[in-house]
Every structure is written in structure tokens, then in C-alpha cells.
Design a protein around this motif. Structure first.
Motif, mmCIF file in Angstrom:
data_model
loop_
_atom_site.group_PDB
_atom_site.id
_atom_site.type_symbol
_atom_site.label_atom_id
_atom_site.label_comp_id
_atom_site.label_asym_id
_atom_site.label_seq_id
_atom_site.Cartn_x
_atom_site.Cartn_y
_atom_site.Cartn_z
ATOM 1 N N UNK A 176 -4.944 -62.316 3.178
ATOM 2 C CA UNK A 176 -5.756 -60.840 2.999
ATOM 3 C C UNK A 176 -5.952 -60.605 1.904
ATOM 4 N N UNK A 177 -6.174 -61.649 0.620
ATOM 5 C CA UNK A 177 -6.390 -61.386 -0.281
ATOM 6 C C UNK A 177 -7.855 -62.382 -0.649
ATOM 7 N N UNK A 178 -8.345 -62.069 -1.849
ATOM 8 C CA UNK A 178 -9.945 -62.781 -1.648
ATOM 9 C C UNK A 178 -9.395 -64.176 -2.570
ATOM 10 N N UNK A 179 -10.101 -64.807 -2.706
ATOM 11 C CA UNK A 179 -9.631 -66.295 -3.029
ATOM 12 C C UNK A 179 -10.114 -66.628 -4.622
ATOM 13 N N UNK A 180 -11.005 -65.247 -5.229
ATOM 14 C CA UNK A 180 -10.845 -65.102 -6.615
ATOM 15 C C UNK A 180 -9.356 -64.359 -7.282
ATOM 16 N N UNK A 181 -9.230 -64.019 -6.454
ATOM 17 C CA UNK A 181 -8.135 -62.858 -7.435
ATOM 18 C C UNK A 181 -6.621 -63.921 -6.411
ATOM 19 N N UNK A 182 -6.723 -64.616 -5.808
ATOM 20 C CA UNK A 182 -5.349 -65.799 -5.326
ATOM 21 C C UNK A 182 -5.391 -66.495 -6.321
ATOM 22 N N UNK A 183 -6.502 -67.759 -6.692
ATOM 23 C CA UNK A 183 -6.797 -68.309 -7.354
ATOM 24 C C UNK A 183 -5.863 -68.492 -8.606
ATOM 25 N N UNK A 184 -5.467 -67.571 -9.779
ATOM 26 C CA UNK A 184 -4.453 -67.384 -10.748
ATOM 27 C C UNK A 184 -3.284 -67.172 -10.524
ATOM 28 N N UNK A 185 -2.963 -66.548 -9.579
ATOM 29 C CA UNK A 185 -1.877 -66.366 -9.246
ATOM 30 C C UNK A 185 -1.429 -67.595 -8.321
ATOM 31 N N UNK A 186 -1.745 -68.412 -7.890
ATOM 32 C CA UNK A 186 -1.716 -69.171 -6.982
ATOM 33 C C UNK A 186 -1.084 -70.739 -7.708
ATOM 34 N N UNK A 187 -1.554 -70.759 -8.962
ATOM 35 C CA UNK A 187 -1.574 -71.026 -9.714
ATOM 36 C C UNK A 187 0.254 -70.823 -11.104
ATOM 37 N N UNK A 188 0.010 -69.671 -10.919
ATOM 38 C CA UNK A 188 1.598 -69.980 -11.184
ATOM 39 C C UNK A 188 2.548 -69.107 -10.427
#
Ligand code: SF4
Length: 300
Positions: A37-49
Motif C-alpha cells: 500500500x505504499x509507493x515505490x519511491x517511499x519504499x525504496x529507502x525504507x527497504x534498504x534500511x
């Protein structure tokens, strides 16, 4: 069509998305749950962290639940964090690792048909259709000549999308369909002039007939007026660390939500996000020792 799509994808696909650079079922599961339920641009840094902090299911399982909820803060739909943490624990307990088998994935908390198919395909290379909105839209338009996917019975769409998957290279094909839906065959204003499927697309050949009028729906309430907003605010308060009495939480909520605070807290407790302790509320699992939290968690 597959060959044309493959050529387009090699040149234009989103190959640098970090979850596409791994075949680890745990990492792919993390990305898919975040992307629900979250957009790619917001997910990317959170996924890496997230992966830097908890690189595998075992490390996530050792983390206190409160730390996992806190790390999810800002992504929304906080229940996903608890489900992911439980899914990691159950994977280890039942399968020894996060599985890439679709049926085993479906048995995990918070893993629905789309997520199970996506992990099975993107991590395991299995030939199974992961019908997100992009795949559904491209399949409906290009193969069935339908303007939008929701008018189609899901089973038919799934059967057609599955038939379209090649016997080898299902992962690459499905990623290509996804990217085409995100970048070219967009929901509004599809760029048919740039599309590798234009020569074969059934919807384009039919003159792009308009979709049927959707049924009238009551306008959705503005987000700050919803219970989801208020519950998110409460989780954010508890994530600050200090346990809070109910009255303190009530005082920090917008006025319209105050009468419903008890109900919100009950819902958060049921979802495994908040817990009462000694007359105050805190994040569930707050203060739990590392390594003691997950295996003792209740099964969903
Ligand atoms: S030709 Fe147009 S409608 Fe058909 S798949 Fe391509 S972008 Fe979508």
C-alpha cells in the motif's frame, strides 16, 4: 508479443530497483509487503534500511516487536509490520527459512494471493501470475481488449495472465508486464505510440473503447477524519517511547477522534501493535529482550 515486450524491457525496465537485484525470498517478501500500500519511491529507502538492519528472517525474528513497529513508522498500515515479523518467525519455525513455494507462503500471516505469487515468481522463478494493478490492466487491455481490469472476473484474468507467462523466464516476463503497466500502459493516458505491444494489442485494435461507467460511490472521507489516521497517530505517539495513560493519548488526538480513543486502542491491541501495562499504553513488545520475542508470539 513476449519477444517485443522482452526487448522493450531490456532497454527501458526498472532494473535498478533493489528488490529486483536479489532472489532471496525473505528480501522479496519484505519488499512486497512494503509495496502493498505504499509507493515505490517511499519504499525504496525504507527497504534498504530494513535490510541493512535485519538482513534475514532470523535477525528480524530476534528483534522486539516494538522495534519492528517503530522501524515501520511512516509507511502506514502498521499492521503489516507485525504480520511481517510474525511471518518471518513462522517461516523459520515451519519451513526453516522464508519459502519460495506459493502454497507455503499463503500459510504465513499477512501473505495474500498476490504477495505469495509475487515472492514465488520473483524469488523462486515459479511460473505463477502475480496480478497487481499494472499486470491486471496490461493483461486486460492487450489480451482481452477490455479497458480496465475490474470489469473482468478475476479467475479469467488470472488464467489469461498465467497463459501468457513463458515456460522459461516467467520472472523476467512478469517484471516486464509490470513495468509496461507502470511506465507506458498507464491507467490514464496510456502511451500506445511508445508501446511494444501496439501491433497486437486487442484494446488498441478495437479503437480503445471507453470503459463502462463505474457505479457511483459516496466520496471517501478526508484521511484526517478516518479511524486509520487516528490509529496511526496513536502508534506514532507510542513510538516516541514513553508509556502513556489513556487520558494523555486522548488529549493529543484531534478533537473529533477523542470520543473514540478507547475503541482505537482496543483495535491496536487486537492487531498486536499496542499493549496496556501497569495502567499505561506502550508499543506491543516494548522492553522485550532481544531473542525472546517472536517465537513466543501468538499465532494469527
Ligand atoms: S498498445 Fe496501448 S493499451 Fe495496448 S498495451 Fe500498449 S499502451 Fe496499453
Amino acid at each position: 508479443m513476449r519477444r517485443a515486450l522482452g526487448r522493450w524491457h531490456r532497454a527501458h525496465g526498472r532494473h535498478d530497483l533493489p528488490w529486483r537485484l536479489t532472489r532471496d525470498p525473505y528480501a522479496v517478501l519484505v519488499s512486497e509487503v512494503m509495496l502493498q500500500q505504499t509507493q515505490v519511491a517511499r519504499v525504496r529507502p525504507r527497504y534498504e534500511a530494513w535490510l541493512a538492519r535485519w538482513p534475514d528472517a532470523a535477525s528480524l525474528t530476534r528483534a522486539p516487536r516494538a522495534a519492528v513497529i517503530r522501524a515501520w513508522s511512516g509507511l502506514g498500515y502498521n499492521r503489516r509490520a507485525v504480520n511481517l515479523w510474525r511471518a518471518a518467525a513462522e517461516s523459520l519455525e515451519r519451513f526453516g527459512a522464508v519459502p519460495a513455494d506459493e502454497r507455503e507462503l499463503r500459510a504465513l500471516p499477512g501473505v495474500g494471493p498476490y504477495t505469495a505469487a509475487a515472492v514465488a515468481c520473483f524469488a523462486g522463478g515459479r511460473r505463477t501470475a502475480a496480478l497487481d494493478t499494472n499486470v491486471a490492466r496490461v493483461t486486460a487491455r492487450a489480451l482481452l481488449g477490455e479497458a480496465v481490469a475490474p470489469t473482468l472476473p478475476n479467475a479469467r484474468l488470472r488464467a489469461v495472465a498465467t497463459d501468457w507467462l513463458p515456460s522459461r523466464g516467467a520472472r523476467d516476463h512478469q517484471l516486464a508486464v509490470m513495468d509496461l503497466g507502470a511506465l507506458v500502459c498507464r491507467a490514464s493516458a496510456p502511451a500506445c505510440g511508445e508501446c511494444p505491444l501496439a501491433g497486437e494489442c486487442a484494446w488498441l485494435a478495437a479503437g480503445r473503447p471507453a470503459p463502462p461507467e463505474p457505479p457511483a460511490k459516496a466520496p471517501a472521507a478526508p484521511f484526517p477524519l478516518t479511524a486509520r489516521f487516528a490509529r496511526g497517530r496513536i502508534v506514532a505517539m507510542l513510538a516516541e517511547g514513553a508509556p502513556l495513560r489513556t487520558e494523555e493519548i486522548v488529549a493529543r488526538l484531534p478533537a473529533r477522534h477523542r470520543p473514540h480513543c478507547e475503541r482505537y486502542l482496543d483495535a491496536l491491541a487486537r492487531d498486536g501493535l499496542a499493549a496496556p501495562r501497569e495502567g499505561r499504553w506502550e508499543l506491543a513488545g516494548e522492553g522485550a529482550a532481544q531473542g525472546t520475542s517472536s517465537m513466543a508470539s501468538p499465532k494469527l
